[in-house]
Scaffold this motif. Structure first.
Motif, PDB file in Angstrom:
ATOM      1  N   THR A 177       0.832  -1.224   0.074  1.00  0.00           N
ATOM      2  CA  THR A 177      -0.036   0.046  -0.149  1.00  0.00           C
ATOM      3  C   THR A 177       0.975   1.142  -0.148  1.00  0.00           C
ATOM      4  O   THR A 177       0.594   2.253  -0.699  1.00  0.00           O
ATOM      5  N   LYS A 178       2.025   1.217   0.715  1.00  0.00           N
ATOM      6  CA  LYS A 178       2.944   2.330   0.908  1.00  0.00           C
ATOM      7  C   LYS A 178       3.628   2.599  -0.654  1.00  0.00           C
ATOM      8  O   LYS A 178       3.743   3.694  -1.117  1.00  0.00           O
ATOM      9  N   ARG A 179       3.766   1.712  -1.167  1.00  0.00           N
ATOM     10  CA  ARG A 179       4.347   1.906  -2.516  1.00  0.00           C
ATOM     11  C   ARG A 179       3.437   1.996  -3.486  1.00  0.00           C
ATOM     12  O   ARG A 179       3.774   2.310  -4.743  1.00  0.00           O
ATOM     13  N   ASP A 180       2.103   2.074  -3.283  1.00  0.00           N
ATOM     14  CA  ASP A 180       1.017   2.286  -4.185  1.00  0.00           C
ATOM     15  C   ASP A 180       0.971   1.455  -5.396  1.00  0.00           C
ATOM     16  O   ASP A 180       0.595   2.047  -6.171  1.00  0.00           O
ATOM     17  N   ILE A 181       1.185   0.346  -5.072  1.00  0.00           N
ATOM     18  CA  ILE A 181       1.070  -0.737  -6.314  1.00  0.00           C
ATOM     19  C   ILE A 181      -0.579  -1.075  -6.255  1.00  0.00           C
ATOM     20  O   ILE A 181      -0.798  -1.816  -5.188  1.00  0.00           O
ATOM     21  N   PRO A 182      -1.470  -0.936  -7.329  1.00  0.00           N
ATOM     22  CA  PRO A 182      -2.608  -1.478  -7.144  1.00  0.00           C
ATOM     23  C   PRO A 182      -2.868  -3.052  -7.164  1.00  0.00           C
ATOM     24  O   PRO A 182      -1.821  -3.520  -7.684  1.00  0.00           O
ATOM     25  N   THR A 183      -3.819  -3.461  -6.619  1.00  0.00           N
ATOM     26  CA  THR A 183      -3.939  -4.981  -6.494  1.00  0.00           C
ATOM     27  C   THR A 183      -5.130  -5.360  -7.387  1.00  0.00           C
ATOM     28  O   THR A 183      -6.256  -4.826  -6.806  1.00  0.00           O
ATOM     29  N   VAL A 184      -5.268  -6.247  -7.953  1.00  0.00           N
ATOM     30  CA  VAL A 184      -6.407  -7.169  -8.597  1.00  0.00           C
ATOM     31  C   VAL A 184      -6.360  -8.505  -8.213  1.00  0.00           C
ATOM     32  O   VAL A 184      -5.451  -9.329  -8.398  1.00  0.00           O
ATOM     33  N   SER A 185      -7.605  -9.002  -7.846  1.00  0.00           N
ATOM     34  CA  SER A 185      -7.778 -10.283  -7.335  1.00  0.00           C
ATOM     35  C   SER A 185      -8.573 -11.015  -8.108  1.00  0.00           C
ATOM     36  O   SER A 185      -9.709 -10.423  -8.444  1.00  0.00           O
ATOM     37  N   ILE A 186      -8.417 -12.147  -8.462  1.00  0.00           N
ATOM     38  CA  ILE A 186      -9.051 -12.943  -9.444  1.00  0.00           C
ATOM     39  C   ILE A 186     -10.011 -14.063  -8.506  1.00  0.00           C
ATOM     40  O   ILE A 186      -9.567 -14.600  -7.462  1.00  0.00           O
ATOM     41  N   SER A 217      -1.655 -16.922  -4.691  1.00  0.00           N
ATOM     42  CA  SER A 217      -0.497 -16.743  -5.647  1.00  0.00           C
ATOM     43  C   SER A 217      -0.486 -15.254  -5.920  1.00  0.00           C
ATOM     44  O   SER A 217      -1.648 -14.606  -6.374  1.00  0.00           O
ATOM     45  N   SER A 218       0.455 -14.366  -5.614  1.00  0.00           N
ATOM     46  CA  SER A 218       0.487 -13.175  -6.177  1.00  0.00           C
ATOM     47  C   SER A 218       1.687 -13.056  -7.164  1.00  0.00           C
ATOM     48  O   SER A 218       2.705 -13.192  -6.882  1.00  0.00           O
ATOM     49  N   LYS A 219       1.232 -12.461  -8.568  1.00  0.00           N
ATOM     50  CA  LYS A 219       2.287 -11.825  -9.557  1.00  0.00           C
ATOM     51  C   LYS A 219       2.084 -10.580 -10.076  1.00  0.00           C
ATOM     52  O   LYS A 219       1.124  -9.837  -9.836  1.00  0.00           O
ATOM     53  N   ILE A 253       0.742  -3.659 -11.721  1.00  0.00           N
ATOM     54  CA  ILE A 253      -0.286  -4.085 -10.724  1.00  0.00           C
ATOM     55  C   ILE A 253       0.158  -5.502 -10.175  1.00  0.00           C
ATOM     56  O   ILE A 253       1.038  -6.253 -10.863  1.00  0.00           O
ATOM     57  N   ILE A 254      -0.382  -5.694  -8.926  1.00  0.00           N
ATOM     58  CA  ILE A 254      -0.076  -6.851  -8.357  1.00  0.00           C
ATOM     59  C   ILE A 254      -1.442  -7.826  -8.750  1.00  0.00           C
ATOM     60  O   ILE A 254      -2.478  -7.204  -8.345  1.00  0.00           O
ATOM     61  N   ILE A 255      -1.354  -8.994  -9.255  1.00  0.00           N
ATOM     62  CA  ILE A 255      -2.587  -9.738  -9.544  1.00  0.00           C
ATOM     63  C   ILE A 255      -2.459 -11.023  -8.667  1.00  0.00           C
ATOM     64  O   ILE A 255      -1.585 -11.430  -8.783  1.00  0.00           O
ATOM     65  N   THR A 256      -3.601 -11.285  -7.899  1.00  0.00           N
ATOM     66  CA  THR A 256      -3.653 -12.323  -6.800  1.00  0.00           C
ATOM     67  C   THR A 256      -4.695 -13.131  -7.283  1.00  0.00           C
ATOM     68  O   THR A 256      -5.894 -13.034  -7.553  1.00  0.00           O
ATOM     69  N   GLU A 305      -9.529 -12.582   2.750  1.00  0.00           N
ATOM     70  CA  GLU A 305      -9.244 -11.469   3.165  1.00  0.00           C
ATOM     71  C   GLU A 305      -8.295 -10.351   2.341  1.00  0.00           C
ATOM     72  O   GLU A 305      -8.247  -9.372   2.319  1.00  0.00           O
ATOM     73  N   GLU A 306      -7.664 -11.337   1.240  1.00  0.00           N
ATOM     74  CA  GLU A 306      -6.890 -10.768   0.277  1.00  0.00           C
ATOM     75  C   GLU A 306      -7.742  -9.823  -0.476  1.00  0.00           C
ATOM     76  O   GLU A 306      -7.319  -8.654  -1.280  1.00  0.00           O
ATOM     77  N   LEU A 307      -9.008 -10.132  -0.655  1.00  0.00           N
ATOM     78  CA  LEU A 307     -10.023  -9.659  -1.400  1.00  0.00           C
ATOM     79  C   LEU A 307     -10.560  -8.087  -1.103  1.00  0.00           C
ATOM     80  O   LEU A 307     -10.873  -7.073  -1.650  1.00  0.00           O
ATOM     81  N   TYR A 308     -10.064  -7.941   0.367  1.00  0.00           N
ATOM     82  CA  TYR A 308     -10.719  -6.438   1.005  1.00  0.00           C
ATOM     83  C   TYR A 308      -9.653  -5.495   0.575  1.00  0.00           C
ATOM     84  O   TYR A 308      -9.900  -4.426   0.339  1.00  0.00           O
ATOM     85  N   ASP A 309      -8.461  -5.919   0.247  1.00  0.00           N
ATOM     86  CA  ASP A 309      -7.317  -5.041  -0.113  1.00  0.00           C
ATOM     87  C   ASP A 309      -7.471  -4.673  -1.483  1.00  0.00           C
ATOM     88  O   ASP A 309      -6.453  -3.768  -2.069  1.00  0.00           O
ATOM     89  N   ALA A 310      -8.089  -5.518  -2.206  1.00  0.00           N
ATOM     90  CA  ALA A 310      -8.071  -5.276  -3.720  1.00  0.00           C
ATOM     91  C   ALA A 310      -8.520  -3.966  -4.240  1.00  0.00           C
ATOM     92  O   ALA A 310      -9.694  -3.592  -3.651  1.00  0.00           O
TER      93      ALA A 310
END
Length: 546
Positions: free
Chosen positions: A370-379, A412-414, A424-427, A449-454
């Motif tokens: 979050t600090k690095r401000d990298i967006p997250t997309v969860s599948i 898995s996060s890539k 982006i980080i895709i999870t 819970e990973e989904l809440y931060d996506a």
């Protein structure tokens, strides 16, 4: 072993019965004429049926005394049933009123998987008038269970029983393989109780996929239509007995219920059926146990299994009722059952603490992202929708993927790079399924819970599955339970290569906002990538400028 209705018998009669116990006699036939005569006279004298359970070495293992119309066979603990085999015991018992084999006799033959059941019909003088013998048939298309041996003369038997049974077992094995593709192990019957046929077919089709994913060979699927399940056996007892008999005949290792069994139902069914019983939840847990590879995944599965096992501990096993004590202990001490329960409670507490520590570590990692401000997309999506294949194709990764339900469980996060030096980080997350067991929801809460931060969800749907609409509903229902229904989501229909062009056109009209891809074909990805880029970067810029 002498058992049954020995009340009010003279001591001299009991001694005669006990003499039969563990007696070995020489014969090639079902019973020697001398023993049949002795048994008949004794049965006439006490006016009660007498039964002998005889092994293949012609040794009498059980002597059973009944009433004048029936006998009750005790639990055969020392002679366990092996799938695809007969019990190794034959029942020879007397009938006092010249009646032939009864329905109870045939039920005992089929349910206990005996080598044979013979009734000696006694005449007025107390001597054997004739003998009737039923034996089980090998698997057949007509579902015939048994046949009657032609011979009825006790004094002129011609069938070598030892050779007969040896050949019968060989034929059972051969026909199981040739007619029903029975394998050496891991064969399963799928059963369930449903309100209508449509629900039954859909549910059992999914259960079949789950069983295949667990490495089981599904021999048959059987269902019963009832508005309410039987509180004791799920199915009616008659239906359950028929299923058990068929399962014994085919050499099935497991009977798997689509309905989730309560601990009491599991116990009652296990008393009636000598085949391993599983329900849908246990099957999913077994798949999870096979698929979990990371330390965290293994901990979650173990925790879910212990929570499932806890209420199902029973005193069925004699060893659980033995009392144990310690030095300085007062009274009888704790029972084995109590000790097992306490140990499971301690293990659950230990695993819960360990998982909380892992969750803290994950929280720290999330905060760094979050600090690095990298967006997250969860599948997200229904199991076997192609989520892992999609993330592999998008990021050039090689996470394990297969055409199986719950092929991958570990998160898995890539990284996925876009033009203009954006990334982006895709999870990937564990696949959803209808009626996800509560214990599994709790155990995999940290994964979800990973989904809440996506910043964005990709809801992947297998468009080639005829029940895709119900699968969408199931995923949406779980997202709603997790308070994630209002999160920004892209609906992604996968596996378009498995449907025809006309169907694809219809689906595009029905879902104009959705994206249609084949996870195996990167050329289909551009509309998806454009939509992700817009929602993550362009949309944010619009909001920021306004």
């Amino acid at each position: 072993m002498l058992s049954g209705n020995t009340k009010d018998l003279k001591q001299s009669i009991i001694k005669k019965l006990e003499k039969l116990n563990r007696k070995k006699f020489k014969t090639d036939f079902i019973i020697s004429p001398e023993l049949a005569k002795r048994l008949s006279l004794l049965s006439k004298e006490i006016n009660r049926q007498i039964g002998l359970l005889i092994d293949r070495y012609n040794e009498i293992q059980y002597v059973i005394v009944g009433d004048n119309k029936s006998i009750f066979i005790p639990e055969l603990k020392r002679f366990r049933l092996v799938p695809g085999k007969l019990r190794g015991l034959r029942l020879v018992h007397t009938h006092l009123y010249n009646e032939g084999l009864t329905e109870d006799d045939i039920t005992d033959l089929a349910m206990l998987r005996l080598d044979a059941v013979s009734a000696i019909l006694i005449n007025q003088e107390g001597l054997p008038a004739k003998i009737e013998t039923a034996f089980l048939l090998p698997p057949n298309r007509e579902n015939n269970i048994y046949n009657i041996l032609d011979e009825t003369d006790v004094y002129n038997q011609k069938t070598n029983f030892s050779e007969f049974i040896k050949n019968l077992e060989k034929e059972i094995e051969e026909k199981s393989i040739s007619l029903f593709q029975i394998k050496k192990e891991n064969n399963a019957f799928l059963v369930g109780c449903f309100k209508n046929k449509e629900e039954a077919k859909e549910s059992l089709l999914e259960l079949k996929e789950l069983a295949r994913s667990a490495g089981l060979n599904v021999v048959d699927t059987i269902y019963q239509i009832k508005q309410k399940v039987d509180p004791k056996y799920i199915l009616g007892i008659g239906k359950l007995k028929n299923i058990a008999i068929r399962a014994y005949q085919l050499g099935v290792d497991y009977i798997i219920f689509d309905n989730n069994l309560t601990p009491s139902q599991a116990r009652e069914i296990s008393k009636l059926v000598e085949i391993k019983i599983m329900d849908r939840t246990q099957l999913i847990l077994d798949i999870f146990a096979k698929r979990a590879h990371s330390n965290e995944g293994k901990l979650k599965v173990e925790l879910a299994q212990l929570k499932y096992l806890m209420p199902r501990l029973s005193v069925k096993d004699d060893s659980l009722s033995r009392l144990t004590g310690g030095i300085g202990g007062r009274g009888p001490g704790e029972t084995k059952l109590e000790i097992d329960r306490r140990r499971i409670k301690d293990k659950i507490a230990f695993l819960t603490r360990k998982l909380k520590q892992i969750e803290k570590t994950r929280d720290i990692q999330r905060k760094k992202r979050t600090k690095r401000d990298i967006p997250t997309v969860s599948i997200v999506g229904y199991t076997n929708a192609g989520k892992t294949t999609l993330i592999n194709s998008l990021t050039n990764s090689n996470i394990y993927a297969d055409n199986l339900m719950f092929a991958t469980l570990d998160t898995s996060s890539k990284r996925l790079r876009f033009p203009e030096e954006k990334e982006i980080i895709i999870t990937d997350t564990v696949g959803f399924i209808r009626d996800l067991p509560e214990d599994l929801k709790d155990a995999f809460k940290s994964t979800l819970e990973e989904l809440y931060d996506a910043d964005l969800l990709l809801h992947v749907v297998d468009i080639s599955n005829k029940n895709y609409e119900k699968q969408i509903e199931s995923v949406n229902k779980i997202l709603e339970e997790l308070n994630l229904k209002d999160m920004d989501t892209i609906l992604v229909f996968n596996k378009i290569d498995l449907i025809d062009d006309e169907t694809l056109k219809e689906r595009k009209k029905e879902y104009p906002e959705a994206v249609f891809i084949s996870a195996l074909n990167r050329k289909t990805f551009q509309p998806l990538l454009d939509k992700i880029f817009y929602k993550i970067f362009k949309k944010k810029l619009k909001h920021a400028s306004s």
